[in-house]
Scaffold this motif. Structure first.
Motif, PDB file in Angstrom:
ATOM      1  N   ARG B 233       0.873  -1.185   0.000  1.00 24.81           N
ATOM      2  CA  ARG B 233       0.000   0.000   0.000  1.00 24.81           C
ATOM      3  C   ARG B 233       0.900   1.222   0.000  1.00 24.81           C
ATOM      4  O   ARG B 233       1.925   1.240   0.668  1.00 24.81           O
ATOM      5  CB  ARG B 233      -0.861   0.056   1.272  1.00 24.81           C
ATOM      6  N   LEU B 259       2.256  -0.526 -11.522  1.00 24.59           N
ATOM      7  CA  LEU B 259       1.535  -1.474 -10.676  1.00 24.59           C
ATOM      8  C   LEU B 259       1.744  -2.868 -11.268  1.00 24.59           C
ATOM      9  O   LEU B 259       1.319  -3.125 -12.390  1.00 24.59           O
ATOM     10  CB  LEU B 259       0.046  -1.101 -10.649  1.00 24.59           C
ATOM     11  N   ASN B 261       1.004  -6.048 -10.029  1.00 25.56           N
ATOM     12  CA  ASN B 261       0.043  -7.156  -9.877  1.00 25.56           C
ATOM     13  C   ASN B 261      -1.229  -6.649  -9.203  1.00 25.56           C
ATOM     14  O   ASN B 261      -1.332  -5.474  -8.841  1.00 25.56           O
ATOM     15  CB  ASN B 261       0.653  -8.312  -9.076  1.00 25.56           C
ATOM     16  N   GLU B 262      -2.183  -7.559  -9.001  1.00 21.02           N
ATOM     17  CA  GLU B 262      -3.429  -7.184  -8.323  1.00 21.02           C
ATOM     18  C   GLU B 262      -3.209  -7.074  -6.821  1.00 21.02           C
ATOM     19  O   GLU B 262      -2.182  -7.465  -6.308  1.00 21.02           O
ATOM     20  CB  GLU B 262      -4.486  -8.267  -8.572  1.00 21.02           C
ATOM     21  N   GLY B 263      -4.225  -6.556  -6.140  1.00 24.84           N
ATOM     22  CA  GLY B 263      -4.202  -6.568  -4.676  1.00 24.84           C
ATOM     23  C   GLY B 263      -3.410  -5.431  -4.050  1.00 24.84           C
ATOM     24  O   GLY B 263      -3.084  -5.463  -2.870  1.00 24.84           O
ATOM     25  N   LEU B 264      -3.100  -4.424  -4.835  1.00 25.56           N
ATOM     26  CA  LEU B 264      -2.336  -3.279  -4.327  1.00 25.56           C
ATOM     27  C   LEU B 264      -3.286  -2.153  -3.947  1.00 25.56           C
ATOM     28  O   LEU B 264      -4.462  -2.166  -4.314  1.00 25.56           O
ATOM     29  CB  LEU B 264      -1.429  -2.745  -5.438  1.00 25.56           C
ATOM     30  N   ALA B 265      -2.770  -1.168  -3.251  1.00 24.36           N
ATOM     31  CA  ALA B 265      -3.534   0.069  -3.035  1.00 24.36           C
ATOM     32  C   ALA B 265      -2.578   1.232  -3.236  1.00 24.36           C
ATOM     33  O   ALA B 265      -1.569   1.340  -2.548  1.00 24.36           O
ATOM     34  CB  ALA B 265      -4.117   0.099  -1.630  1.00 24.36           C
ATOM     35  N   SER B 266      -2.894   2.053  -4.202  1.00 18.67           N
ATOM     36  CA  SER B 266      -2.012   3.185  -4.513  1.00 18.67           C
ATOM     37  C   SER B 266      -2.827   4.469  -4.480  1.00 18.67           C
ATOM     38  O   SER B 266      -3.752   4.639  -5.263  1.00 18.67           O
ATOM     39  CB  SER B 266      -1.430   2.978  -5.920  1.00 18.67           C
ATOM     40  N   HIS B 267      -2.492   5.336  -3.535  1.00 20.76           N
ATOM     41  CA  HIS B 267      -3.194   6.621  -3.438  1.00 20.76           C
ATOM     42  C   HIS B 267      -2.225   7.748  -3.812  1.00 20.76           C
ATOM     43  O   HIS B 267      -1.049   7.683  -3.486  1.00 20.76           O
ATOM     44  CB  HIS B 267      -3.687   6.880  -2.008  1.00 20.76           C
ATOM     45  N   GLY B 288      -0.185   2.897 -13.931  1.00 26.18           N
ATOM     46  CA  GLY B 288      -0.618   1.896 -14.882  1.00 26.18           C
ATOM     47  C   GLY B 288       0.283   0.685 -14.812  1.00 26.18           C
ATOM     48  O   GLY B 288       1.185   0.610 -14.002  1.00 26.18           O
TER      49      GLY B 288
END
Lengths: 467, 343
Positions: B233, B259, B261-267, B288
């Protein structure tokens, strides 16, 4: 859009024309259970709506004011009259509308626009809709366009199913206020596969001093239908503060397309704390075209929830903050399904000490893979007494996305002015031309009469000196 | 607080003062320009950082730090300050004050890392005063393991015609919250911040940058490049703030995150605040995946999928890695990134 209305140049004066403050009925100042019961009784509402109002009032009393954004300390809700019934019932012919109210709308160009380029018009004066009309051929196709009070009686089940479901009262303090004291507004229902090719328009006029306007707009588009809805707002200037806390809920079903255009041109004593939200199903499209002028303080962030695959949201917005104004506006988009796309394009101009604040949210929820979003914010400052801020929030919970955000702040380039002056333009004309060029991408998306209004407003705002 | 909510941090307890015993200064100029801080001396107060509580904790419990004072001195080799947190020294609460005056130039490298799988805690504060015609390059490398907390607050003042350049490399696998606030206090000051972050595993990164333009003709630039994978994250908060009196200034900020892979959180919250009309400000944030066209091209040239991905991540980071002044550091940073890329 075919058959556009041409409206000759307008003077700002028409917005500030005041009618004598007359009313059929009004509540006391402030907010109490008794006032809410009184409003509900005046409208002869079903019990569930009264219960809803009272529950909203309870939420309002418990919710704090927002701790961010503009200063709301001068807004004294206890001194706002929340319900003023004008001296007329709703009419479907302008000839039946009382002279002074009709004159107001005539000077705003509403009846003329209706004759020439609209499929239906609603006109609200203070707390109630005074005129509503829709073309016969649309009625035959099953299109419903009426005031929300009539809809509550005639289409109670539909209203009950949708009313404040997108913007629940606990969303924020002014949503709760709206839930408690809402009055007036439009209800639109477009059946499956019906295309309303000529726009409908509702115009909201607040005439009374120290009053609030809390209209509720509910638009439901069934599968494969389309509509262009135009909303106009204005009020004359008083020395006391007025409040506008409307609510717009838009339901766009699969494959439907809704364009929602607004020009809010409130007077400089108005707190405009409006909430607008759309939910878009599979392959649906919501297009917002939004112009915020006037008002003392605005807090307005139209939100699109892209719930179905391949749903799309486009937002085009312009704000113009002049002396003494704090316009805190923006756009929120939630990508909640795969292959959804959004484009946000905003422009702001600030001058003479005005503050233009862009506040945005872009959220890509988990599972919304292949979402695409592009956000562009441009701000033009015309002097150094003004402020222009941009705070976008981007939240990505998904990796397979394509997201870009850009913002630029600057002033009119001296080189550009020099070039135009070397071609024979005066300095003022050169600056005016640059400003108009800056807003042109948005102006061209507005219905013609509003584009004219926008250009006139800019002319008026630019009078005097800039830069 | 919002920033902790964003990276899902609950209560963290801060350790009390313990002695830090490792030697950490390596500089040919040590005696001339640098004094090791061991006690609570008169420190430059800072108003803002990662968190007020952390700043107070740093002031009360500091156990390491240096004071660097340069006056008309041009250093031709970097000052290296290296902290290896280990079994005997798992807690580092460091305070550094850097003053660069009268046309001085210097490069200062802070290299933080953990040895083995210890649970390390770092809470640092660095203040930089770069006066007229001086320039300083500050490099900070954070390589903390997955069991570590890294907090680092940096506050700098850039004077007339001065130049401050930060290069930060954050490869922390645990929690890393850093703050870099720069005030451009006199005319024609320049501040540049370049950063690479690589967030993997369950790491949580919260990076905050602010450029406060208070004087005319200032220039600032924030250039952040990140890569994220696994369940990491991250929050990027960059603010350009043109205060009154900062006419003719220019500022830009951009963040680009890959990014993986899946399952990330980027703010990301790239803010642009402006009280002055005669300025140029712009910000951009984008995110992206690795471009499929580029991947296809590289694979058609014989690269495996994994090697092609690595090459593209490397090419995103390379411009910033190349700006590092030391070949060994460049190599080791690149190595750390490539080893961590289990794609």
């Amino acid at each position: 859009m075919s058959n556009k209305t041409y409206v000759a140049d307008i003077q700002r004066g028409i917005y500030d024309q005041k009618n004598k403050f007359e009313y059929d009925y009004k509540t006391d100042h402030g907010l109490t259970d008794e006032i809410i019961i009184d409003i509900s009784k005046q409208k002869n509402e079903p019990k569930w709506m009264l219960d809803f109002r009272l529950r909203s009032l309870d939420i309002y009393n418990k919710k704090p004011l927002p701790t961010w954004g503009p200063d709301l300390s001068e807004l004294d809700i206890e001194n706002i009259v929340t319900y003023i019934k004008p001296k007329t019932d709703m009419k479907s012919s302008w000839d039946d509308v009382p002279e002074d109210i009709k004159n107001t709308f005539e000077s705003l160009g509403i009846p003329k626009a209706e004759q020439e380029s609209l499929a239906g018009v609603g006109a609200q004066y203070d707390s109630e809709v005074v005129y509503h009309n829709i073309r016969e051929d649309l009625i035959k196709q099953g299109v419903i366009y009426t005031d929300i009070e009539s809809a509550l009686i005639e289409y109670e089940d539909i209203v009950r199913e949708h009313f404040m479901k997108l913007v629940p009262p606990h969303d924020h303090k002014f949503a709760a206020l709206h839930g408690a004291v809402w009055s007036g507004g439009s209800f639109v229902y477009v059946p499956k596969n019906v295309h309303v090719d000529i726009p409908l328009q509702s115009y909201f006029r607040l005439n009374a001093p120290g009053a609030g306007q809390f209209e509720h707009t509910l638009i439901i588009l069934e599968k494969g239908s389309s509509l262009h809805f135009i909303e106009g707002c204005s009020a004359p200037k008083y020395s006391v503060n007025n409040l506008h806390a409307g609510c717009v809920e838009l339901f766009v079903a699969e494959g439907a397309r809704l364009r929602y255009s607004t020009i809010e041109n409130w007077s400089r004593n108005m707190y405009n704390l409006n909430t607008k939200r759309a939910i878009v199903e599979k392959d649906g499209v919501i297009e917002w075209v939004s112009g915020s002028f006037g008002s003392k303080v605005s807090m307005l962030y139209p939100m699109s929830i892209l719930k179905g695959e391949r749903a799309r949201a486009d937002f085009l917005g312009i704000t113009f903050a002049g002396e003494g104004q704090y316009l805190d506006t923006g756009s929120k988009v939630v990508h909640a399904a795969p292959y959804t796309t959004s484009t946000i394009n905003t422009k702001s101009i600030s001058k003479a000490g005005g503050t233009a604040f862009y506040r945005g949210l872009l959220r890509v929820a988990k599972g919304a893979h292949h979402a695409k979003s592009s956000v562009t914010c441009e701000s033009l400052m015309l002097d150094n007494q003004s402020k222009s801020d941009t705070v976008p929030i981007i939240e990505l919970m998904e990796d397979n996305v394509d997201m870009g955000h850009e913002a630029k702040i600057g002033r009119i380039s001296d080189d550009a002015i020099y070039y135009l002056m070397s071609r024979g333009l005066s300095e003022e004309a050169a600056k005016g031309m640059i400003v108009k060029g800056f807003v042109e991408p948005i102006a061209k998306e507005l219905p013609l009469e509003y584009a004219v209004e926008l250009n006139n407003l800019i002319n008026l705002e630019l009078e005097g000196t800039i830069g | 607080m919002l920033k902790w909510k964003r990276i899902k941090i609950n209560d963290i307890s801060f350790p009390s003062h313990v002695t830090y015993t490792d030697h950490y200064v390596d500089s040919p100029y040590a005696k001339q320009v640098l004094k090791v801080l061991t006690t609570n001396e008169s420190l430059v107060p800072i108003k803002e950082g990662v968190d007020r509580e952390l700043i107070a904790h740093n002031e009360e419990n500091l156990n390491a730090g240096v004071h660097i004072n340069l006056d008309n001195q041009q250093l031709d080799a970097p000052i290296q300050i290296e902290f290896n947190l280990n079994q005997d020294n798992p807690i580092l609460i460091d305070r550094h004050t850097i003053q660069v005056r009268n046309g001085s130039t210097a490069t200062i490298i802070f290299n933080y890392s953990t040895i083995d799988d210890i649970e390390a805690f770092h809470n640092g504060v660095t203040t930089v005063e770069c006066d007229e015609n001086s320039s300083v390059k500050i490099i900070k490398l954070y390589r903390f393991n997955a069991s570590s907390y890294n907090f680092d607050s940096n506050y700098s003042f850039a004077g007339k015609d001065s130049s401050i350049e930060y290069i930060t490399i954050d490869l922390t696998e645990g929690l890393s919250a850093t703050s870099y606030i720069n005030e451009l206090v006199a005319s024609s000051a320049n501040v540049v911040h370049k950063e690479i972050y690589f967030a993997k595993g369950e790491s949580r990164h919260d990076h905050h940058y602010k450029m406060l333009h208070r004087a005319p003709y200032g220039n600032s630039k924030i250039d952040i490049r990140g890569a994220m994978m696994d369940q990491a994250r991250k929050v990027f908060r960059g603010t350009i703030d043109f205060k009154k009196g900062s006419g003719k200034s220019k500022a830009s900020e951009k963040e680009y995150v890959l990014l993986l892979n899946e399952g990330l959180a980027s703010h990301a919250i790239p803010a642009l605040l402006c009280d002055e009309d005669d300025v140029e400000g712009e910000h951009a944030a984008s995110a992206g995946q690795i471009d499929e066209g580029q991947l296809f091209y590289l694979m058609s040239r014989g690269f495996s999928l994994v090697d092609a991905k690595r090459l593209l991540v490397e090419s995103n980071f390379r411009p910033i890695i190349e700006a590092l002044p030391d070949e060994d550091i460049r190599e080791s940073v690149l190595q750390s990134v490539l080893e961590g890329l289990t794609i």
